[in-house]
Write a protein that holds these residues in place. Structure first.
Motif, PDB file in Angstrom:
ATOM      1  N   TYR A  29       0.823  -1.205   0.000  1.00 48.25           N
ATOM      2  CA  TYR A  29       0.000   0.000   0.000  1.00 48.25           C
ATOM      3  C   TYR A  29       0.863   1.263   0.000  1.00 48.25           C
ATOM      4  O   TYR A  29       1.878   1.344   0.697  1.00 48.25           O
ATOM      5  N   GLY A  30       0.443   2.254  -0.784  1.00 43.83           N
ATOM      6  CA  GLY A  30       1.120   3.539  -0.816  1.00 43.83           C
ATOM      7  C   GLY A  30       2.257   3.628  -1.809  1.00 43.83           C
ATOM      8  O   GLY A  30       2.830   4.701  -2.007  1.00 43.83           O
ATOM      9  N   ARG A  31       2.575   2.526  -2.479  1.00 39.60           N
ATOM     10  CA  ARG A  31       3.635   2.552  -3.487  1.00 39.60           C
ATOM     11  C   ARG A  31       3.081   3.064  -4.817  1.00 39.60           C
ATOM     12  O   ARG A  31       1.874   3.152  -5.034  1.00 39.60           O
ATOM     13  N   LEU A  32       3.996   3.373  -5.725  1.00 44.01           N
ATOM     14  CA  LEU A  32       3.621   3.684  -7.099  1.00 44.01           C
ATOM     15  C   LEU A  32       3.486   2.355  -7.828  1.00 44.01           C
ATOM     16  O   LEU A  32       4.463   1.637  -8.021  1.00 44.01           O
ATOM     17  N   HIS A  33       2.258   2.001  -8.217  1.00 46.79           N
ATOM     18  CA  HIS A  33       1.997   0.679  -8.765  1.00 46.79           C
ATOM     19  C   HIS A  33       1.968   0.690 -10.290  1.00 46.79           C
ATOM     20  O   HIS A  33       1.434   1.622 -10.908  1.00 46.79           O
ATOM     21  N   SER A  34       2.535  -0.351 -10.870  1.00 46.53           N
ATOM     22  CA  SER A  34       2.379  -0.545 -12.313  1.00 46.53           C
ATOM     23  C   SER A  34       0.949  -0.988 -12.582  1.00 46.53           C
ATOM     24  O   SER A  34       0.315  -1.628 -11.744  1.00 46.53           O
ATOM     25  N   ARG A  35       0.426  -0.624 -13.753  1.00 47.56           N
ATOM     26  CA  ARG A  35      -0.950  -0.957 -14.094  1.00 47.56           C
ATOM     27  C   ARG A  35      -0.996  -1.827 -15.341  1.00 47.56           C
ATOM     28  O   ARG A  35      -0.251  -1.598 -16.297  1.00 47.56           O
ATOM     29  N   ILE A  36      -1.869  -2.817 -15.317  1.00 48.16           N
ATOM     30  CA  ILE A  36      -2.087  -3.688 -16.459  1.00 48.16           C
ATOM     31  C   ILE A  36      -3.478  -3.407 -16.983  1.00 48.16           C
ATOM     32  O   ILE A  36      -4.482  -3.673 -16.304  1.00 48.16           O
ATOM     33  N   ASP A  37      -3.563  -2.841 -18.191  1.00 49.73           N
ATOM     34  CA  ASP A  37      -4.847  -2.447 -18.756  1.00 49.73           C
ATOM     35  C   ASP A  37      -5.683  -3.673 -19.095  1.00 49.73           C
ATOM     36  O   ASP A  37      -5.215  -4.604 -19.753  1.00 49.73           O
TER      37      ASP A  37
END
Length: 270
Positions: A29-37
């Motif tokens: 939680y609170g991290r910069l997360h990669s996103r998978i569309d």
């Protein structure tokens, strides 16, 4: 990971798996997360994927012959497996990605025991199909869930799609004079809302949709509410299941009847 040699019930496997996923969600939680569309505005994050793998590790260790259907990884395991686990590793991904802690981790044996874990309160709501209870973050502390409509708070899912429109629109329910007179709306697009109905923290939860009984998002919450004694139907008043339409989960019959009168259903229970 749990010890595969431990003789755990299916309920305990569900709880252990949900807590394993919750630990991953909380840690990231609170991290910069990669996103998978995933299309249509939907996406997963690296936390979804990691939590699902942690959950699958627990289930595979305890029930190696069972199939698993995860939101991110799809169905895995023997094609002829008689038992299948449904896994939603992070219900409320958008909330999570924007810094909200209103999320849940869902694990359910299809038509069997289920667990919903709150990563941040460290609670796990679970049912063996007969009773529903919650384990708090305090070791050994467990209590039965007791639904009540006293809060008068109703969660309404406003996320698309809306297959029942124009016959039913969630925004119309919120604008109904009877709703304004009797309830106060909340919007929590996560199965955590169903756990809160079972626990007496919400009076009801309403969402449009089709058959939600086999959904990785809703199956655990539906079973939890039923075991706790809530009134659970579709938005048409019919049973939740094949051919069903959305979901109304209410703490008691009076609340359910009142909501159904606003929605326009016949108020049948099931």
């Amino acid at each position: 990971m749990i010890d595969a040699s431990t003789n755990l019930t299916d309920t305990e496997v569900a709880a252990a798996a949900a807590l394993a996923g919750a630990e991953v969600v909380r840690a990231r939680y609170g991290r910069l997360h990669s996103r998978i569309d995933k299309g249509a505005g939907d996406f997963a994050t690296d936390a979804d994927l990691a939590a699902e793998e942690a959950i699958l590790d627990v289930i595979r260790a305890a029930r190696p012959g069972d199939a698993v259907h995860g939101e991110e990884g799809g169905r895995q395991g023997a094609a002829d497996a008689e038992r299948e686990w449904l896994v939603d590793p992070l219900c409320g991904t958008l909330n999570y990605a924007t810094g909200s802690q209103l999320v849940a981790v869902n694990v359910v044996l299809r038509n069997g025991p289920a667990a919903v874990a709150d990563p941040f309160s460290r609670e796990v709501f679970l049912t063996d199909g007969e009773s529903a209870r919650v384990r708090t973050g305090v070791p050994g502390e467990e209590r039965l869930l007791a639904p009540t409509a006293d809060t008068r708070l109703v969660d309404v899912n406003l996320d698309p799609p809306f297959p029942s429109a124009p016959g039913f629109r969630a925004v119309d329910l919120l604008a109904h004079p009877g709703f304004v007179e009797n309830f106060r709306p909340r919007v929590v697009s996560t199965t955590l809302a169903l756990a809160w109905v079972a626990a007496g923290r919400r009076a009801a939860y309403v969402t449009d949709g089709g058959d939600l009984s086999g959904s990785v998002h809703f199956a655990a919450g539906v079973l939890l509410c039923r075991a706790a004694g809530c009134v659970v139907t579709g938005i048409d008043g019919g049973p939740v299941g094949p051919g069903g339409s959305g979901l109304v989960a209410a703490a008691d019959a009076g609340t359910h009847e009142l909501l159904m009168s606003m929605i326009g259903g016949r108020g049948r229970t099931g």
